[in-house]
Design a protein around this motif. Sequence first.
Motif, PDB file in Angstrom:
ATOM      1  N   LEU A 279      -0.225  -9.551   6.114  1.00  0.00           N
ATOM      2  CA  LEU A 279      -0.061 -10.255   4.845  1.00  0.00           C
ATOM      3  C   LEU A 279      -1.412 -10.594   4.226  1.00  0.00           C
ATOM      4  CD1 LEU A 279       2.932 -12.601   5.729  1.00  0.00           C
ATOM      5  CD2 LEU A 279       2.958 -10.584   4.236  1.00  0.00           C
ATOM      6  N   GLU A 280      -2.364 -10.976   5.059  1.00  0.00           N
ATOM      7  CA  GLU A 280      -3.710 -11.270   4.552  1.00  0.00           C
ATOM      8  C   GLU A 280      -4.360 -10.019   3.963  1.00  0.00           C
ATOM      9  OE1 GLU A 280      -7.992 -12.532   6.379  1.00  0.00           O
ATOM     10  OE2 GLU A 280      -6.247 -13.660   7.085  1.00  0.00           O
ATOM     11  N   ILE A 281      -4.237  -8.909   4.658  1.00  0.00           N
ATOM     12  CA  ILE A 281      -4.813  -7.647   4.177  1.00  0.00           C
ATOM     13  C   ILE A 281      -4.179  -7.244   2.847  1.00  0.00           C
ATOM     14  CG2 ILE A 281      -4.980  -5.161   4.646  1.00  0.00           C
ATOM     15  CD1 ILE A 281      -5.164  -5.956   7.676  1.00  0.00           C
ATOM     16  N   LEU A 282      -2.875  -7.413   2.727  1.00  0.00           N
ATOM     17  CA  LEU A 282      -2.170  -7.004   1.506  1.00  0.00           C
ATOM     18  C   LEU A 282      -2.456  -7.903   0.317  1.00  0.00           C
ATOM     19  CD1 LEU A 282       1.298  -5.914   2.949  1.00  0.00           C
ATOM     20  CD2 LEU A 282      -0.611  -4.449   2.213  1.00  0.00           C
ATOM     21  N   GLN A 283      -3.044  -9.078   0.560  1.00  0.00           N
ATOM     22  CA  GLN A 283      -3.382  -9.966  -0.551  1.00  0.00           C
ATOM     23  C   GLN A 283      -4.355  -9.303  -1.533  1.00  0.00           C
ATOM     24  OE1 GLN A 283      -2.105 -13.051  -1.347  1.00  0.00           O
ATOM     25  NE2 GLN A 283      -0.708 -12.732   0.364  1.00  0.00           N
ATOM     26  N   SER A 284      -5.155  -8.357  -1.044  1.00  0.00           N
ATOM     27  CA  SER A 284      -6.123  -7.701  -1.925  1.00  0.00           C
ATOM     28  C   SER A 284      -5.523  -6.512  -2.676  1.00  0.00           C
ATOM     29  CB  SER A 284      -7.342  -7.242  -1.115  1.00  0.00           C
ATOM     30  OG  SER A 284      -6.969  -6.277  -0.161  1.00  0.00           O
ATOM     31  N   GLY A 285      -4.238  -6.231  -2.449  1.00  0.00           N
ATOM     32  CA  GLY A 285      -3.581  -5.152  -3.182  1.00  0.00           C
ATOM     33  C   GLY A 285      -2.829  -4.202  -2.266  1.00  0.00           C
ATOM     34  N   GLU A 286      -2.142  -3.260  -2.897  1.00  0.00           N
ATOM     35  CA  GLU A 286      -1.332  -2.290  -2.163  1.00  0.00           C
ATOM     36  C   GLU A 286      -2.193  -1.503  -1.181  1.00  0.00           C
ATOM     37  OE1 GLU A 286       1.941   0.228  -3.997  1.00  0.00           O
ATOM     38  OE2 GLU A 286       0.339   1.707  -3.738  1.00  0.00           O
ATOM     39  N   LYS A 287      -1.613  -1.270   0.001  1.00  0.00           N
ATOM     40  CA  LYS A 287      -2.322  -0.515   1.029  1.00  0.00           C
ATOM     41  C   LYS A 287      -1.401   0.552   1.617  1.00  0.00           C
ATOM     42  CE  LYS A 287      -6.139  -3.047   1.275  1.00  0.00           C
ATOM     43  NZ  LYS A 287      -6.089  -3.601  -0.047  1.00  0.00           N
ATOM     44  N   CYS A 288      -2.005   1.667   1.936  1.00  0.00           N
ATOM     45  CA  CYS A 288      -1.314   2.748   2.635  1.00  0.00           C
ATOM     46  C   CYS A 288      -1.165   2.347   4.107  1.00  0.00           C
ATOM     47  CB  CYS A 288      -2.151   4.017   2.515  1.00  0.00           C
ATOM     48  SG  CYS A 288      -1.511   5.402   3.453  1.00  0.00           S
ATOM     49  N   ALA A 289      -0.098   2.804   4.727  1.00  0.00           N
ATOM     50  CA  ALA A 289       0.098   2.535   6.148  1.00  0.00           C
ATOM     51  C   ALA A 289      -1.090   3.034   6.958  1.00  0.00           C
ATOM     52  CB  ALA A 289       1.392   3.180   6.630  1.00  0.00           C
ATOM     53  N   CYS A 290      -1.686   4.122   6.544  1.00  0.00           N
ATOM     54  CA  CYS A 290      -2.839   4.661   7.281  1.00  0.00           C
ATOM     55  C   CYS A 290      -3.997   3.677   7.286  1.00  0.00           C
ATOM     56  CB  CYS A 290      -3.271   6.011   6.715  1.00  0.00           C
ATOM     57  SG  CYS A 290      -3.722   5.992   4.974  1.00  0.00           S
ATOM     58  N   LYS A 291      -4.205   2.971   6.192  1.00  0.00           N
ATOM     59  CA  LYS A 291      -5.264   1.957   6.110  1.00  0.00           C
ATOM     60  C   LYS A 291      -4.935   0.765   7.000  1.00  0.00           C
ATOM     61  CE  LYS A 291      -8.840  -0.271   4.468  1.00  0.00           C
ATOM     62  NZ  LYS A 291      -9.962  -0.341   5.394  1.00  0.00           N
ATOM     63  N   LEU A 292      -3.681   0.345   6.988  1.00  0.00           N
ATOM     64  CA  LEU A 292      -3.270  -0.761   7.849  1.00  0.00           C
ATOM     65  C   LEU A 292      -3.450  -0.390   9.319  1.00  0.00           C
ATOM     66  CD1 LEU A 292      -0.061  -1.902   5.954  1.00  0.00           C
ATOM     67  CD2 LEU A 292      -2.247  -3.115   6.069  1.00  0.00           C
ATOM     68  N   LEU A 293      -3.131   0.843   9.672  1.00  0.00           N
ATOM     69  CA  LEU A 293      -3.309   1.298  11.056  1.00  0.00           C
ATOM     70  C   LEU A 293      -4.772   1.210  11.479  1.00  0.00           C
ATOM     71  CD1 LEU A 293      -0.906   4.363  11.163  1.00  0.00           C
ATOM     72  CD2 LEU A 293      -0.689   2.248  12.482  1.00  0.00           C
ATOM     73  N   GLU A 294      -5.679   1.586  10.588  1.00  0.00           N
ATOM     74  CA  GLU A 294      -7.112   1.497  10.885  1.00  0.00           C
ATOM     75  C   GLU A 294      -7.537   0.047  11.105  1.00  0.00           C
ATOM     76  OE1 GLU A 294      -9.377   3.206   7.734  1.00  0.00           O
ATOM     77  OE2 GLU A 294      -8.394   5.159   7.907  1.00  0.00           O
ATOM     78  N   ASP A 295      -7.100  -0.829  10.217  1.00  0.00           N
ATOM     79  CA  ASP A 295      -7.527  -2.224  10.265  1.00  0.00           C
ATOM     80  C   ASP A 295      -6.957  -2.971  11.467  1.00  0.00           C
ATOM     81  OD1 ASP A 295      -8.912  -1.780   7.930  1.00  0.00           O
ATOM     82  OD2 ASP A 295      -7.468  -2.796   6.639  1.00  0.00           O
ATOM     83  N   LEU A 296      -5.748  -2.637  11.856  1.00  0.00           N
ATOM     84  CA  LEU A 296      -5.071  -3.376  12.914  1.00  0.00           C
ATOM     85  C   LEU A 296      -5.266  -2.793  14.303  1.00  0.00           C
ATOM     86  CD1 LEU A 296      -1.746  -3.976  11.015  1.00  0.00           C
ATOM     87  CD2 LEU A 296      -3.436  -5.707  11.583  1.00  0.00           C
ATOM     88  N   GLU A 297      -5.604  -1.520  14.378  1.00  0.00           N
ATOM     89  CA  GLU A 297      -5.764  -0.830  15.654  1.00  0.00           C
ATOM     90  C   GLU A 297      -4.509  -0.962  16.517  1.00  0.00           C
ATOM     91  OE1 GLU A 297      -9.397  -2.215  17.421  1.00  0.00           O
ATOM     92  OE2 GLU A 297     -10.598  -1.511  15.747  1.00  0.00           O
ATOM     93  N   ILE A 298      -3.361  -0.635  15.906  1.00  0.00           N
ATOM     94  CA  ILE A 298      -2.076  -0.624  16.605  1.00  0.00           C
ATOM     95  C   ILE A 298      -1.440   0.740  16.392  1.00  0.00           C
ATOM     96  CG2 ILE A 298      -1.696  -3.121  16.448  1.00  0.00           C
ATOM     97  CD1 ILE A 298       0.148  -2.613  14.049  1.00  0.00           C
ATOM     98  N   SER A 299      -0.395   1.022  17.136  1.00  0.00           N
ATOM     99  CA  SER A 299       0.275   2.316  16.997  1.00  0.00           C
ATOM    100  C   SER A 299       1.126   2.333  15.725  1.00  0.00           C
ATOM    101  CB  SER A 299       1.160   2.585  18.218  1.00  0.00           C
ATOM    102  OG  SER A 299       2.269   1.709  18.213  1.00  0.00           O
TER     103      SER A 299
END
Length: 96
Positions: A24-44
Amino acid sequence: MKLKYENEAAVFKALSDPNRLLILEILQSGEKCACKLLEDLEISQSTLSHHMKILCEAGFVESNRQGKWMHYSINKEGYENAKKILQELESCMLTK
């Protein structure tokens, strides 16, 4: 009446995990691709899908498919709903 409480519980469930709060914090800056979220979170990918399903069902996040990737953004109505739930709980506490 039971459905109301199930929906409210879903809101709190969505907020009860550190990864979902970070999403939710990451998405506060705008729409994100799942691929970007995967990079930031380091989860499967499957773990991300699980978290996003919970956030979408609770109304905090909206999703849309663009090509092979899902894109996620904040749903402001979900935040307003959570705020309303907390305000209702607060008003019950203040009247006691």
